[in-house]
Design an enzyme around this catalytic site. Structure first.
Site, PDB file in Angstrom:
ATOM      1  N   HIS A 115       0.855  -1.185   0.000  1.00  0.00           N
ATOM      2  CA  HIS A 115       0.000   0.000   0.000  1.00  0.00           C
ATOM      3  C   HIS A 115       0.893   1.237   0.000  1.00  0.00           C
ATOM      4  O   HIS A 115       2.094   1.138   0.231  1.00  0.00           O
ATOM      5  CB  HIS A 115      -0.910   0.001   1.243  1.00  0.00           C
ATOM      6  CG  HIS A 115      -0.130   0.072   2.521  1.00  0.00           C
ATOM      7  ND1 HIS A 115       0.332  -1.045   3.170  1.00  0.00           N
ATOM      8  CD2 HIS A 115       0.291   1.137   3.253  1.00  0.00           C
ATOM      9  CE1 HIS A 115       1.008  -0.678   4.241  1.00  0.00           C
ATOM     10  NE2 HIS A 115       1.006   0.656   4.321  1.00  0.00           N
ATOM     11  N   HIS A 124       5.540   5.646  -1.461  1.00  0.00           N
ATOM     12  CA  HIS A 124       6.253   4.427  -1.837  1.00  0.00           C
ATOM     13  C   HIS A 124       5.447   3.212  -1.396  1.00  0.00           C
ATOM     14  O   HIS A 124       4.504   3.334  -0.611  1.00  0.00           O
ATOM     15  CB  HIS A 124       7.643   4.389  -1.182  1.00  0.00           C
ATOM     16  CG  HIS A 124       7.569   4.229   0.305  1.00  0.00           C
ATOM     17  ND1 HIS A 124       7.300   5.288   1.163  1.00  0.00           N
ATOM     18  CD2 HIS A 124       7.684   3.132   1.095  1.00  0.00           C
ATOM     19  CE1 HIS A 124       7.272   4.850   2.403  1.00  0.00           C
ATOM     20  NE2 HIS A 124       7.490   3.536   2.396  1.00  0.00           N
TER      21      HIS A 124
END
EC number: 3.1.4.58
Length: 190
Positions: A40, A127
């Protein structure tokens, strides 16, 4: 409750990333690779939030998300935290094809703060964590091996409020439970 707010990529994006990583996993015994269901993009890590604040927090986050237009993102490239020469975390980058994920994250963080669920103070750096090194590691070979990869673009229409249950996942990793799906704006007024 240990909570965070995140963008969860759709299955086709996760499939593409998994296919790219699979042949590389065996070459990296020094990395504890994250599981697919853990991938995620964290917008805000809220840490420990009293359960009594959950409804108020969810409402504030939903209002913030509804003020932002959908985005188009793509996972691409790689890097390491804190740096490539003493890496602890290997990550895939996030390209913002359309929209500003930073503004979404800023709004989410402000909304959480407004109801007393203050996010941690780390700078937003979009990220997806791919793995963690067992000890600080020179990771430039890993970054080079993953940096040319580019996944499919997808439209982000929602963010998720997620609870992390530490030590309850495979190999004593965290288990994530989506508590609320928070839609972004569905149409522009005016």
């Amino acid at each position: 409750m240990r909570l965070f707010v995140a963008v969860v990529p759709p299955d086709e994006v996760l499939d593409d990333l998994e296919e790219h990583l699979e042949p590389r996993r065996e070459a990296g015994p020094e990395i504890r690779w994250t599981d697919r269901h853990q991938w995620h993009v964290t917008l805000a890590f809220l840490g420990s939030v009293p359960e009594a604040r959950l409804d108020e927090l969810t409402e504030a986050l939903a209002l913030s998300a509804a003020r932002r237009d959908p985005l188009v993102l793509r996972l691409a490239g790689a890097g390491a935290f804190p740096n490539p020469y003493a890496a602890r975390i290997l990550w895939a980058g996030v390209d913002q094809v359309r929209g500003d994920l930073g503004k979404v994250a800023h709004g989410i963080r402000n909304a959480a703060s407004s109801v007393g669920a203050t996010p941690d103070g780390t700078r937003f750096s979009p990220h997806v964590t791919l793995g963690r090194f067992h000890r600080p590691t020179e990771a430039t070979r890993w970054i080079r091996a993953l940096d040319a990869w580019e996944g499919p673009a997808w439209q982000v229409r929602e963010v998720a409020l997620v609870e992390s249950h530490l030590g309850q996942g495979r190999g004593r990793r965290p288990r994530y439970e989506v508590l609320a799906v928070l839609p972004l704006r569905t149409s522009r007024a005016g």
